[in-house]
Design a protein around this motif. Structure first.
Motif, PDB file in Angstrom:
ATOM      1  N   ILE A 118      66.049  46.712  58.098  1.00 44.98           N
ATOM      2  CA  ILE A 118      66.133  47.561  56.703  1.00 44.98           C
ATOM      3  C   ILE A 118      64.632  47.969  56.487  1.00 44.98           C
ATOM      4  N   LEU A 119      63.620  47.014  56.531  1.00 42.59           N
ATOM      5  CA  LEU A 119      62.407  47.225  56.441  1.00 42.59           C
ATOM      6  C   LEU A 119      61.181  47.916  57.510  1.00 42.59           C
ATOM      7  N   ASN A 120      62.144  48.123  58.515  1.00 49.81           N
ATOM      8  CA  ASN A 120      61.498  48.550  59.841  1.00 49.81           C
ATOM      9  C   ASN A 120      60.438  47.368  60.475  1.00 49.81           C
ATOM     10  N   GLN A 176      58.573  52.875  48.419  1.00 44.84           N
ATOM     11  CA  GLN A 176      59.718  53.664  47.971  1.00 44.84           C
ATOM     12  C   GLN A 176      60.526  52.662  47.332  1.00 44.84           C
ATOM     13  N   GLY A 177      60.286  51.415  47.354  1.00 41.74           N
ATOM     14  CA  GLY A 177      61.311  50.737  46.707  1.00 41.74           C
ATOM     15  C   GLY A 177      62.107  49.721  47.182  1.00 41.74           C
ATOM     16  N   VAL A 178      61.991  49.686  48.470  1.00 42.11           N
ATOM     17  CA  VAL A 178      62.662  48.457  49.152  1.00 42.11           C
ATOM     18  C   VAL A 178      61.718  47.160  49.257  1.00 42.11           C
ATOM     19  N   THR A 179      62.193  45.989  48.471  1.00 42.98           N
ATOM     20  CA  THR A 179      61.353  45.030  48.652  1.00 42.98           C
ATOM     21  C   THR A 179      62.013  43.670  49.326  1.00 42.98           C
ATOM     22  N   LEU A 180      61.299  43.018  49.895  1.00 44.23           N
ATOM     23  CA  LEU A 180      61.902  41.863  50.849  1.00 44.23           C
ATOM     24  C   LEU A 180      61.254  40.507  50.147  1.00 44.23           C
ATOM     25  N   SER A 181      62.069  39.461  49.759  1.00 43.44           N
ATOM     26  CA  SER A 181      61.477  38.503  49.368  1.00 43.44           C
ATOM     27  C   SER A 181      62.108  37.145  50.282  1.00 43.44           C
ATOM     28  N   ALA A 182      61.127  36.724  51.183  1.00 41.52           N
ATOM     29  CA  ALA A 182      61.759  35.650  51.943  1.00 41.52           C
ATOM     30  C   ALA A 182      60.914  34.822  52.349  1.00 41.52           C
ATOM     31  N   ALA A 183      61.086  33.609  52.802  1.00 41.68           N
ATOM     32  CA  ALA A 183      60.316  32.667  53.363  1.00 41.68           C
ATOM     33  C   ALA A 183      59.340  33.192  54.370  1.00 41.68           C
ATOM     34  N   ALA A 184      60.078  33.913  55.266  1.00 42.15           N
ATOM     35  CA  ALA A 184      59.366  34.553  56.495  1.00 42.15           C
ATOM     36  C   ALA A 184      58.255  35.467  56.042  1.00 42.15           C
ATOM     37  N   VAL A 185      58.143  36.008  54.792  1.00 39.57           N
ATOM     38  CA  VAL A 185      57.084  37.049  54.294  1.00 39.57           C
ATOM     39  C   VAL A 185      56.112  36.393  53.778  1.00 39.57           C
ATOM     40  N   GLY A 186      56.517  35.145  52.982  1.00 35.94           N
ATOM     41  CA  GLY A 186      55.420  34.139  52.684  1.00 35.94           C
ATOM     42  C   GLY A 186      54.571  34.770  51.491  1.00 35.94           C
ATOM     43  N   THR A 187      53.776  33.824  51.082  1.00 34.91           N
ATOM     44  CA  THR A 187      52.769  34.160  49.815  1.00 34.91           C
ATOM     45  C   THR A 187      51.383  34.042  50.139  1.00 34.91           C
ATOM     46  N   PHE A 188      50.373  34.468  49.797  1.00 31.90           N
ATOM     47  CA  PHE A 188      49.120  34.105  50.124  1.00 31.90           C
ATOM     48  C   PHE A 188      48.490  32.796  49.559  1.00 31.90           C
ATOM     49  N   ARG A 189      48.485  31.894  50.511  1.00 32.12           N
ATOM     50  CA  ARG A 189      48.238  30.621  50.268  1.00 32.12           C
ATOM     51  C   ARG A 189      47.118  30.327  49.271  1.00 32.12           C
ATOM     52  N   LYS A 190      45.867  31.074  49.754  1.00 34.17           N
ATOM     53  CA  LYS A 190      44.523  30.797  49.563  1.00 34.17           C
ATOM     54  C   LYS A 190      44.440  31.564  47.982  1.00 34.17           C
ATOM     55  N   GLU A 216      68.544  59.680  51.180  1.00 30.86           N
ATOM     56  CA  GLU A 216      67.565  60.196  52.138  1.00 30.86           C
ATOM     57  C   GLU A 216      67.251  59.374  53.352  1.00 30.86           C
ATOM     58  N   ASN A 217      67.159  60.099  54.450  1.00 37.44           N
ATOM     59  CA  ASN A 217      67.233  59.425  55.702  1.00 37.44           C
ATOM     60  C   ASN A 217      65.908  58.874  55.678  1.00 37.44           C
ATOM     61  N   ILE A 218      65.675  57.718  56.103  1.00 36.77           N
ATOM     62  CA  ILE A 218      64.359  56.832  56.143  1.00 36.77           C
ATOM     63  C   ILE A 218      64.212  56.399  57.405  1.00 36.77           C
ATOM     64  N   ASP A 219      64.839  56.592  58.646  1.00 35.25           N
ATOM     65  CA  ASP A 219      64.555  56.298  59.934  1.00 35.25           C
ATOM     66  C   ASP A 219      63.024  56.534  60.168  1.00 35.25           C
ATOM     67  N   SER A 220      62.522  57.311  59.941  1.00 32.57           N
ATOM     68  CA  SER A 220      61.024  57.465  60.431  1.00 32.57           C
ATOM     69  C   SER A 220      60.189  56.671  59.558  1.00 32.57           C
ATOM     70  N   TRP A 221      60.413  56.220  58.647  1.00 33.41           N
ATOM     71  CA  TRP A 221      59.721  55.745  57.559  1.00 33.41           C
ATOM     72  C   TRP A 221      58.964  54.472  57.805  1.00 33.41           C
ATOM     73  N   PRO A 222      57.900  54.093  58.071  1.00 31.95           N
ATOM     74  CA  PRO A 222      57.188  52.764  58.594  1.00 31.95           C
ATOM     75  C   PRO A 222      57.569  51.833  57.143  1.00 31.95           C
ATOM     76  N   THR A 223      57.192  50.601  57.521  1.00 31.27           N
ATOM     77  CA  THR A 223      57.246  49.402  56.670  1.00 31.27           C
ATOM     78  C   THR A 223      56.746  49.754  55.284  1.00 31.27           C
ATOM     79  N   HIS A 224      55.472  50.002  55.156  1.00 32.78           N
ATOM     80  CA  HIS A 224      54.900  50.462  54.007  1.00 32.78           C
ATOM     81  C   HIS A 224      55.180  51.295  53.220  1.00 32.78           C
ATOM     82  N   LYS A 225      55.946  52.385  53.840  1.00 27.82           N
ATOM     83  CA  LYS A 225      56.550  53.431  53.206  1.00 27.82           C
ATOM     84  C   LYS A 225      57.660  53.048  52.401  1.00 27.82           C
ATOM     85  N   ARG A 226      58.318  52.321  52.894  1.00 28.40           N
ATOM     86  CA  ARG A 226      59.626  51.678  52.815  1.00 28.40           C
ATOM     87  C   ARG A 226      59.676  50.797  51.351  1.00 28.40           C
ATOM     88  N   VAL A 227      58.656  50.038  51.589  1.00 24.66           N
ATOM     89  CA  VAL A 227      58.216  49.219  50.247  1.00 24.66           C
ATOM     90  C   VAL A 227      57.541  50.075  49.277  1.00 24.66           C
TER      91      VAL A 227
END
Ligand SMILES: Nc1ncnc2c1ncn2[C@@H]1O[C@H](COP(=O)(O)OP(=O)(O)OP(=O)(O)O)[C@@H](O)[C@H]1O
Ligand SMILES: [Mg+2]
Length: 235
Positions: A50-52, A79-93, A66-77
């Motif tokens: 979903i986030l490409n 434009q309001g699609v946000t993922l919160s997951a352990a895999a994405v992580g936080t900036f530890r430092k 709106e068709n978002i097939d050509s949108w890279p990840t940053h554009k999807r983010v």
């Protein structure tokens, strides 16, 4: 009612190995939609697609029509699609506060940014108490809160939570779900991937079940709760 996200006929693969096989999914605006499925069934692959972050081989996606097939990840983010997951992580430092500001990097208006941060610290008092602490030194539960908070600070059109309760003590699970319930009451559209089926079903309106990369159930949570998928799950 308008849909925030529509996924049609989505196929993905890892190398030559097919993973998602023709996934259709619709997330109505202002509702919680849950995706259940055994380990390895493709839930995280779906949210990454979903986030490409995982490329689609076939299929189409629409954000508010709106068709978002050509949108890279940053554009999807952006434009309001946000993922919160352990895999994405936080900036530890980085500190808790800096992590939240990174999450809100495209809010240029300083007044709006401070309003949003104040809102987050009200919603997540545990983070306010630790705003100058490095994320890497937070407990697992606190880091989960931070990952959710970092996604929520943007007021996303669609908040995707991949296993928000994973590895948390029962009291922390309650806190996380209380926050999800609060966001849901505020009409945020949420895609919730959970192992904890009972919790997920208690707050979602619609649900899907993935099995080996294919949707084997789609419908209301009441129908899902009564189905074999929940009563006798295939593990
Ligand atoms: N980068 C990758 N390269 C190759 N295979 C992968 C990759 N990522 C995931 N897989 C495989 O794809 C399948 C689905 O993985 P995925 O992470 O989507 O499952 P999941 O439903 O989220 O499982 P879990 O409940 O354990 O989180 C698994 O068999 C996994 O090993
Ligand atoms: Mg997963």
């Amino acid at each position: 009612m308008a849909d925030v996200l529509e996924v049609r006929g989505l196929y993905t693969s890892y190398g030559r190995v097919p993973m998602l096989r023709g996934v259709d999914l619709v997330i109505p605006k202002g509702q919680v939609c849950c995706v259940l499925g055994a380990n390895g069934s493709g839930k995280t692959t779906l949210v990454k697609a979903i986030l490409n972050m995982v490329k689609a081989d076939r299929g189409s996606m629409f954000l508010e029509g709106e068709n978002i097939d050509s949108w890279p990840t940053h554009k999807r983010v952006e434009q309001g699609v946000t993922l919160s997951a352990a895999a994405v992580g936080t900036f530890r430092k980085m500190t808790v506060d800096a992590n939240l500001r990174m999450g809100a990097y495209h809010i240029n208006n300083r007044k709006l940014l401070s309003q949003r941060l104040a809102e987050i610290y009200k919603l997540f008092p545990v983070l306010r108490e630790r705003l100058n602490q490095k994320a890497g030194t937070l407990s697992g539960g606190e880091r989960t809160m931070l990952a959710i908070a970092r996604a929520v600070v943007n007021h996303p059109k669609l908040l995707i939570l991949d296993e928000p309760s994973l590895g948390l003590a029962p009291i922390m699970v309650e806190t996380v779900f209380a926050i999800i319930r609060f966001l849901c009451a505020g009409q945020m559209s949420i895609l919730l991937v959970e192992q904890n089926a009972a919790k997920a079903l208690s707050m979602a309106s619609t649900g899907y079940v993935l099995q080996k990369g294919a949707i084997v159930f789609a419908g209301s949570v009441d129908a899902l709760a009564a189905s074999e998928h929940v009563r006798n799950p295939v593990i």
